[in-house]
Motif scaffolding. Sequence first.
Motif, PDB file in Angstrom:
ATOM      1  N   ASN A 139       0.834  -1.205   0.000  1.00 22.00           N
ATOM      2  CA  ASN A 139       0.000   0.000   0.000  1.00 22.00           C
ATOM      3  C   ASN A 139       0.869   1.255   0.000  1.00 22.00           C
ATOM      4  OD1 ASN A 139      -2.422  -1.396  -0.056  1.00 22.00           O
ATOM      5  ND2 ASN A 139      -2.528  -1.547   2.171  1.00 22.00           N
ATOM      6  N   THR A 140       1.939   1.260   0.796  1.00 22.75           N
ATOM      7  CA  THR A 140       2.844   2.408   0.832  1.00 22.75           C
ATOM      8  C   THR A 140       3.554   2.569  -0.501  1.00 22.75           C
ATOM      9  OG1 THR A 140       3.164   2.171   3.198  1.00 22.75           O
ATOM     10  CG2 THR A 140       4.835   3.423   2.014  1.00 22.75           C
ATOM     11  N   LEU A 141       4.012   1.455  -1.072  1.00 22.79           N
ATOM     12  CA  LEU A 141       4.688   1.519  -2.374  1.00 22.79           C
ATOM     13  C   LEU A 141       3.755   2.032  -3.465  1.00 22.79           C
ATOM     14  CD1 LEU A 141       6.748  -1.802  -2.308  1.00 22.79           C
ATOM     15  CD2 LEU A 141       7.606   0.529  -2.033  1.00 22.79           C
ATOM     16  N   LEU A 142       2.512   1.551  -3.471  1.00 26.66           N
ATOM     17  CA  LEU A 142       1.542   2.012  -4.470  1.00 26.66           C
ATOM     18  C   LEU A 142       1.209   3.488  -4.277  1.00 26.66           C
ATOM     19  CD1 LEU A 142      -0.804  -1.105  -4.622  1.00 26.66           C
ATOM     20  CD2 LEU A 142       0.763  -0.308  -6.403  1.00 26.66           C
ATOM     21  N   ALA A 143       1.125   3.937  -3.025  1.00 25.63           N
ATOM     22  CA  ALA A 143       0.848   5.353  -2.750  1.00 25.63           C
ATOM     23  C   ALA A 143       2.003   6.223  -3.235  1.00 25.63           C
ATOM     24  CB  ALA A 143       0.598   5.571  -1.258  1.00 25.63           C
ATOM     25  N   LYS A 144       3.246   5.773  -3.006  1.00 23.74           N
ATOM     26  CA  LYS A 144       4.409   6.523  -3.484  1.00 23.74           C
ATOM     27  C   LYS A 144       4.426   6.584  -5.005  1.00 23.74           C
ATOM     28  CE  LYS A 144       7.632   5.830   0.330  1.00 23.74           C
ATOM     29  NZ  LYS A 144       8.911   5.235   0.741  1.00 23.74           N
ATOM     30  N   GLU A 145       4.095   5.472  -5.639  1.00 23.43           N
ATOM     31  CA  GLU A 145       4.055   5.448  -7.104  1.00 23.43           C
ATOM     32  C   GLU A 145       2.988   6.403  -7.628  1.00 23.43           C
ATOM     33  OE1 GLU A 145       3.630   2.131 -10.628  1.00 23.43           O
ATOM     34  OE2 GLU A 145       2.294   1.978  -8.904  1.00 23.43           O
ATOM     35  N   ASP A 146       1.808   6.385  -7.020  1.00 25.06           N
ATOM     36  CA  ASP A 146       0.711   7.258  -7.432  1.00 25.06           C
ATOM     37  C   ASP A 146       1.099   8.727  -7.282  1.00 25.06           C
ATOM     38  OD1 ASP A 146      -2.017   7.687  -8.317  1.00 25.06           O
ATOM     39  OD2 ASP A 146      -2.438   8.342  -6.253  1.00 25.06           O
ATOM     40  N   LEU A 147       1.734   9.068  -6.163  1.00 23.99           N
ATOM     41  CA  LEU A 147       2.174  10.446  -5.931  1.00 23.99           C
ATOM     42  C   LEU A 147       3.213  10.861  -6.970  1.00 23.99           C
ATOM     43  CD1 LEU A 147       2.210  13.024  -4.224  1.00 23.99           C
ATOM     44  CD2 LEU A 147       3.937  11.930  -2.774  1.00 23.99           C
ATOM     45  N   ALA A 148       4.167   9.980  -7.269  1.00 27.51           N
ATOM     46  CA  ALA A 148       5.196  10.285  -8.261  1.00 27.51           C
ATOM     47  C   ALA A 148       4.577  10.501  -9.645  1.00 27.51           C
ATOM     48  CB  ALA A 148       6.232   9.168  -8.311  1.00 27.51           C
ATOM     49  N   ILE A 149       3.591   9.708  -9.989  1.00 25.83           N
ATOM     50  CA  ILE A 149       2.916   9.863 -11.293  1.00 25.83           C
ATOM     51  C   ILE A 149       2.170  11.191 -11.340  1.00 25.83           C
ATOM     52  CG2 ILE A 149       1.013   8.982 -12.716  1.00 25.83           C
ATOM     53  CD1 ILE A 149       1.971   6.141 -11.886  1.00 25.83           C
ATOM     54  N   ARG A 150       1.447  11.522 -10.269  1.00 25.81           N
ATOM     55  CA  ARG A 150       0.717  12.797 -10.245  1.00 25.81           C
ATOM     56  C   ARG A 150       1.668  13.987 -10.329  1.00 25.81           C
ATOM     57  NH1 ARG A 150      -2.140  13.005  -5.296  1.00 25.81           N
ATOM     58  NH2 ARG A 150      -1.442  10.938  -4.753  1.00 25.81           N
TER      59      ARG A 150
END
Length: 179
Positions: A85-96
């Motif tokens: 969940n933390t990794l996916l949240a970091k990925e989502d933030l980086a994409i945004r």
Amino acid sequence: MDGATNSEEFAVGCLLSIKTTLGDDFEAQVITFDRHTNILVLQEGSKAGPRRNIRLLKANYIKEFSFLGQAEDPLDIKKCFLDLNTLLAKEDLAIRQAEAEAERIGVGVTSEAQSIFDALSKTLPVRWDKTVIVVMNEVRVSSPYLPESVNGGTPAANERVKKVLEFERKRLQTRGGGQ
């Protein structure tokens, strides 16, 4: 240390005390040893938990080492912890963030226009509408991005954009040698 070290000395899970030719002195556990490249992947220290220091060390740089014991495989899948969940949240933030940065780059505009956009964005909300800079969702600055190219919005907003635009154009001229 010679290149003829046998791989049993660097078996996965070994706990070692290592002194390097560069003066480092540390304890670590062997995660893996790649004989082809002569590189050790080591997990420093003995503290447990989800965060650990990993060190890659060319075996040639080991001055001396001593065997401290054998521990369990540090990469045992049953004991490895990945917080997806933390990794996916970091990925989502980086994409945004990457998408937001991409929207700030004008397509088909000069570097001068991009500089003006960047300067306006420091103090005012701006976005591109093709090659037109839209400030505060009401004032529009068209090419050639001169004060006379400013239109729309309230008179106060219009004047503010013109002032920032005049200042930035002067700054660009002095910096660029009067382009």
